[in-house]
Motif scaffolding. Structure first.
Motif, PDB file in Angstrom:
ATOM      1  N   MET A 589       0.822  -1.195   0.000  1.00  0.00           N
ATOM      2  CA  MET A 589       0.000   0.000   0.000  1.00  0.00           C
ATOM      3  C   MET A 589       0.866   1.259   0.000  1.00  0.00           C
ATOM      4  N   PRO A 590       0.295   2.400  -0.395  1.00  0.00           N
ATOM      5  CA  PRO A 590       1.039   3.666  -0.331  1.00  0.00           C
ATOM      6  C   PRO A 590       1.391   4.002   1.122  1.00  0.00           C
ATOM      7  N   PRO A 591       2.523   4.684   1.367  1.00  0.00           N
ATOM      8  CA  PRO A 591       2.901   5.023   2.748  1.00  0.00           C
ATOM      9  C   PRO A 591       1.853   5.918   3.407  1.00  0.00           C
ATOM     10  N   VAL A 592       1.778   5.838   4.714  1.00  0.00           N
ATOM     11  CA  VAL A 592       0.886   6.687   5.485  1.00  0.00           C
ATOM     12  C   VAL A 592       1.694   7.334   6.596  1.00  0.00           C
ATOM     13  N   VAL A 593       1.430   8.607   6.863  1.00  0.00           N
ATOM     14  CA  VAL A 593       2.167   9.371   7.869  1.00  0.00           C
ATOM     15  C   VAL A 593       1.488   9.201   9.223  1.00  0.00           C
ATOM     16  N   VAL A 594       2.286   8.825  10.230  1.00  0.00           N
ATOM     17  CA  VAL A 594       1.779   8.625  11.586  1.00  0.00           C
ATOM     18  C   VAL A 594       2.733   9.273  12.563  1.00  0.00           C
ATOM     19  N   SER A 595       2.249   9.470  13.790  1.00  0.00           N
ATOM     20  CA  SER A 595       3.103  10.067  14.813  1.00  0.00           C
ATOM     21  C   SER A 595       3.016   9.251  16.088  1.00  0.00           C
ATOM     22  N   ALA A 596       3.926   9.508  17.027  1.00  0.00           N
ATOM     23  CA  ALA A 596       3.978   8.782  18.294  1.00  0.00           C
ATOM     24  C   ALA A 596       2.655   8.898  19.038  1.00  0.00           C
ATOM     25  N   GLY A 597       2.165   7.780  19.592  1.00  0.00           N
ATOM     26  CA  GLY A 597       0.944   7.767  20.392  1.00  0.00           C
ATOM     27  C   GLY A 597      -0.334   7.780  19.589  1.00  0.00           C
ATOM     28  N   GLN A 598      -0.242   7.848  18.287  1.00  0.00           N
ATOM     29  CA  GLN A 598      -1.442   7.916  17.454  1.00  0.00           C
ATOM     30  C   GLN A 598      -2.027   6.517  17.233  1.00  0.00           C
ATOM     31  N   THR A 599      -3.342   6.455  17.107  1.00  0.00           N
ATOM     32  CA  THR A 599      -4.019   5.187  16.836  1.00  0.00           C
ATOM     33  C   THR A 599      -4.242   5.035  15.345  1.00  0.00           C
ATOM     34  N   LEU A 600      -3.784   3.910  14.832  1.00  0.00           N
ATOM     35  CA  LEU A 600      -3.963   3.601  13.428  1.00  0.00           C
ATOM     36  C   LEU A 600      -5.047   2.541  13.297  1.00  0.00           C
ATOM     37  N   VAL A 601      -6.061   2.806  12.492  1.00  0.00           N
ATOM     38  CA  VAL A 601      -7.149   1.869  12.246  1.00  0.00           C
ATOM     39  C   VAL A 601      -7.072   1.396  10.800  1.00  0.00           C
ATOM     40  N   ILE A 602      -7.007   0.090  10.641  1.00  0.00           N
ATOM     41  CA  ILE A 602      -7.026  -0.493   9.298  1.00  0.00           C
ATOM     42  C   ILE A 602      -8.417  -1.070   9.055  1.00  0.00           C
ATOM     43  N   SER A 603      -9.113  -0.538   8.065  1.00  0.00           N
ATOM     44  CA  SER A 603     -10.447  -1.014   7.690  1.00  0.00           C
ATOM     45  C   SER A 603     -10.298  -1.877   6.443  1.00  0.00           C
ATOM     46  N   LEU A 604     -10.573  -3.154   6.582  1.00  0.00           N
ATOM     47  CA  LEU A 604     -10.356  -4.107   5.496  1.00  0.00           C
ATOM     48  C   LEU A 604     -11.679  -4.697   5.020  1.00  0.00           C
ATOM     49  N   THR A 605     -11.973  -4.477   3.744  1.00  0.00           N
ATOM     50  CA  THR A 605     -13.169  -5.049   3.134  1.00  0.00           C
ATOM     51  C   THR A 605     -12.760  -6.247   2.284  1.00  0.00           C
ATOM     52  N   LEU A 606     -13.324  -7.399   2.593  1.00  0.00           N
ATOM     53  CA  LEU A 606     -13.047  -8.624   1.856  1.00  0.00           C
ATOM     54  C   LEU A 606     -14.315  -9.077   1.143  1.00  0.00           C
ATOM     55  N   THR A 607     -14.199  -9.469  -0.111  1.00  0.00           N
ATOM     56  CA  THR A 607     -15.348  -9.900  -0.906  1.00  0.00           C
ATOM     57  C   THR A 607     -15.103 -11.313  -1.417  1.00  0.00           C
ATOM     58  N   LEU A 608     -16.055 -12.207  -1.127  1.00  0.00           N
ATOM     59  CA  LEU A 608     -15.960 -13.590  -1.580  1.00  0.00           C
ATOM     60  C   LEU A 608     -16.542 -13.732  -2.977  1.00  0.00           C
ATOM     61  N   PRO A 609     -16.184 -14.798  -3.700  1.00  0.00           N
ATOM     62  CA  PRO A 609     -16.789 -15.035  -5.016  1.00  0.00           C
ATOM     63  C   PRO A 609     -18.303 -15.200  -4.899  1.00  0.00           C
ATOM     64  N   GLU A 610     -19.003 -14.874  -5.952  1.00  0.00           N
ATOM     65  CA  GLU A 610     -20.455 -14.991  -5.963  1.00  0.00           C
ATOM     66  C   GLU A 610     -20.865 -16.446  -5.765  1.00  0.00           C
ATOM     67  N   GLY A 611     -21.898 -16.662  -4.946  1.00  0.00           N
ATOM     68  CA  GLY A 611     -22.400 -18.005  -4.700  1.00  0.00           C
ATOM     69  C   GLY A 611     -21.650 -18.761  -3.627  1.00  0.00           C
TER      70      GLY A 611
END
Length: 714
Positions: A589-611
């Motif tokens: 993934m592209p880099p993301v800027v963070v700082s000390a003590g900050q909370t990072l949330v990763i939101s992951l959407t997964l999609t299964l094949p149809e049926g």
């Protein structure tokens, strides 16, 4: 030339010996009586028996054996057996003990004479499988047409006949439980003929079939059971003397016991079994019919019941209660549990005493019986005599080696279904009053023909079964499924109409046909259970060393794969991320800027094949790691389960309050493992994906959360 003799000539002579031995009080008296008996036999020339017919099929040898050639000058013990007979199985330890004590060089050779009871038992491949299954290491002759049986006038299984070095009759023992007398007869015969110089020390060419076989994951699996809540399977890997617990996708979760037989309680590395058969699993508790140890075992591997072949009524607590060859177990409820819990009893098919027993897991009582304390093991049905007898009074009913159980507690059935193997019938045992009735198979008049069997006519007593070993009840369909072992078929019974028909299997003992029900092949299937809310069947295809899956909607049969790696020893908090498969999708993934003590949330959407849908019982999961920069996380590896894909996964981590090296460019790695299956089928797939998230450390402190959105389509 002396005429050839049979057991009818020996019986009057030996009856006097047996009476004298019964009255003897010391070992020396017994030895003196037997020695005098042997001296009298030396004076007779009418006790020589006919030799084995030419052209018979031999196992565990380099070629055919003859009493006049290879076995001349030997004391020969003939074991007349048929491999379905529980009493024949019971004397195998006695024979093993003799083999360990006396070798062919000492003058003793044991020969198994297989005389079939059922047509299926005449087939050499089936006898060979039984020889492997029971670990028989002495020569065995397949006397499929029972020539020697008839020549010697043998009348029942098992019968032991001890011969002298001239092929002459010495002793005969009928049935089981004669270890002491068998040892006495054999020891003294070897001593008697050895003193006369009549024994020869040559070896007999032994060639064990088992030594040429490749290793396999399973060996003669006997039974299989499903934990319906957790959707796991317990498999009795009988030939490997162990029990496997696997997920519904085939992941090996736990291995208990094996690969050698034993009788040991303890943890996974210590516990051992001897040819386990029946299994029942619920939650974290596993019950095992440890058949040849004559025990009922429990998860944590503590022993509940002990060893004996003589007590037939029960009533003792736990290990103090002797039992005999438990072949199947199933959970159920008897009366009202004092604790109010369901499944307060473990029903046991006690093949060795031809009865159905109850082991109380909580206080309760049998129908019309008195209160039983938790841990009490009692007989419920069966007189103890081997017979096919139905009766309204359970203790007066007769079974013939019951080997499979299935509980149907709901109305209007409210019964136990019993696969009564030796009578080739399916019986019902009413939960309300213990009445025993015939469902299908058997014979209209069982007193005339107790061992009725054959093929596939469809209704009531016309539905001829051949040595059924397994039954499984489907409450969703109100149908009973049967492992019709010697017909190599899976059958289905409608208990309302008494209709019995073939569901799957051609009747050929093989594993080479097509995947459809009508072209599939089995080889003496011994266990069966219902899974996925009545949509599939799991079958222990015993002689094919496989578990097979029958999809009832598509009417197809497939092999149930079992992984070779066991996950039981994986620690709950791993110190490094598990290895991803080579097929895993990988994204940076592209880099993301963070700082000390900050909370990072990763939101992951997964999609299964149809049926497809997420396999609920499979271990879909994610891990978050920072290899080489573990200071980023509170733990070396953060893990979580994936239970629902209807919304994005939310994975959060708080960075350390102090970051010493602001010029570092660490990465977080998010890995996912997803198990999913077709909505209309039973095939399950596993896919994995890996996301690398580079971080840029900022010197400017920030308090608000930062969210990174990721997505992946499988």
């Amino acid at each position: 030339m002396a005429s050839q003799s049979s057991l009818s000539t020996l019986f009057p002579i030996q009856s006097e010996l047996d009476s004298a031995l019964d009255e003897a009080t010391t070992q020396q008296e017994k030895e003196d009586i037997v020695n005098e008996y042997l001296k009298k036999l030396d004076e007779r020339d009418d006790l020589k028996i006919p030799d084995f017919q030419t052209g018979l099929e031999w196992l565990n040898t380099e070629g055919p054996l003859s009493l006049n050639k290879e076995l001349a000058g030997k004391v020969v013990l003939l074991d007349f057996f048929t491999y379905c007979c529980i009493n024949c199985m019971h004397i195998l330890p006695d024979l093993h003990q003799l083999e360990e004590k006396h070798s062919a060089k000492d003058g003793l050779v044991i020969v198994g004479v297989h005389s079939a009871k059922f047509p299926n038992e005449k087939v050499l491949d089936n006898v060979r499988s039984a020889v492997l299954r029971y670990d028989i290491c002495h020569p065995v002759v397949n006397d499929s047409e029972a020539h020697l049986w008839h020549d010697l006038e043998v009348s029942c299984w098992p019968t032991l006949v001890l011969l002298g070095p001239r092929g002459n009759l010495l002793f005969s023992l009928v049935g089981e439980g004669h270890r002491e007398r068998l040892t006495l007869f054999t020891d003294l015969a070897l001593r008697h003929y050895g003193a006369q110089g009549l024994l020869k020390t040559h070896t007999v060419g032994i060639k064990l079939y088992r030594d040429s076989l490749p290793p396999s994951m399973l060996s003669f699996p006997g039974k299989v059971a499903v934990d319906k809540r957790r959707k796991r399977l317990a498999i009795a890997d009988t030939g490997h003397h162990r029990v496997l617990v696997v997920s519904s996708t085939g992941e090996l979760l736990r291995v208990i016991g094996g690969p050698k037989s034993g009788r040991q309680d303890g943890d996974l590395s210590e516990a051992s079994f001897n040819s386990p058969q029946g299994v029942a699993i619920k939650g974290h508790t596993l019950y095992v019919a440890d058949t040849e140890n004559h025990l009922i075992r429990k998860s944590q591997h503590h022993r509940w019941s002990g060893f004996s072949r003589h007590r037939q009524r029960g009533g003792a607590l736990g290990p103090q209660q002797p039992i005999s060859s438990p072949w199947d177990v199933t959970l159920g409820t008897a009366g009202e549990s004092r604790g109010g819990s369901e499944d307060n009893v473990l029903w046991i098919a006690m093949a060795g005493t031809h009865q159905i027993w109850a082991l109380f897991l909580d206080d309760g009582k049998l129908p019309k019986g008195s209160e039983s304390k938790a841990g009490t093991c009692v007989r419920w049905a069966g007189s103890g005599s081997e017979e096919n007898r139905n009766n309204a009074y359970p203790h007066k009913a007769g079974f013939a080696q019951p080997s499979g159980l299935a509980a149907a507690p709901e109305e209007p059935w409210s019964c136990l279904y019993v696969a009564d193997s030796e009578s080739s019938s399916i019986r019902t045992l009413a939960l309300k009053d213990g009445a025993v009735k015939m469902l299908v198979g058997g014979e209209r008049d069982p007193l005339v023909e107790p061992f009725c069997f054959w093929g596939s006519r469809r209704q009531r007593v016309d539905a001829k079964l051949q040595h059924p070993l397994g039954v499984a009840w489907s409450p969703e369909q109100s149908l009973l499924y049967v492992a019709d072992s010697y017909n190599h078929k899976i059958k289905v019974v409608d208990p309302k109409t008494k209709q019995c028909s073939t569901l799957a299997g051609t009747g050929e003992a093989a594993d080479t046909a097509g995947p459809e029900f009508n072209t599939s092949c089995f080889n003496e299937p011994g266990g069966i259970c219902v899974g996925d809310n009545g949509k599939i069947l799991y079958v222990a295809d015993t002689n094919n060393h496989q578990i097979k899956v029958l999809d009832l909607s598509s009417k197809t049969v497939s092999l149930f794969p079992i992984s070779t790696d066991c996950t039981d020893s994986v620690p709950s908090k791993p110190t490094k991320a598990p290895t991803l498969p080579k097929s895993a999708a990988r994204k940076e993934m592209p880099p993301v800027v963070v700082s000390a003590g900050q909370t990072l949330v990763i939101s992951l959407t997964l999609t299964l094949p149809e049926g497809t849908k997420l396999t609920e019982e499979a271990p879909s999961c994610w891990t978050l790691s920072a290899e080489g920069n573990e200071w980023l996380l509170d733990e070396p590896v953060v893990t979580g389960d994936i239970m629902d894909l209807s919304k994005p996964l939310s994975i959060s981590t708080k960075l350390p309050a102090v970051i010493k090296d602001l010029n570092s460019h660490p990465n977080l790695t998010l890995s996912v493992w997803v198990f999913y299956c077709m909505e209309t089928g039973t095939t399950c797939m596993m896919k994995a994906a890996c996301f690398t998230q580079p971080l840029q450390i900022s010197a400017d402190p920030k308090e608000e959360e930062i969210t990174v959105a990721l997505a992946h389509v499988f």
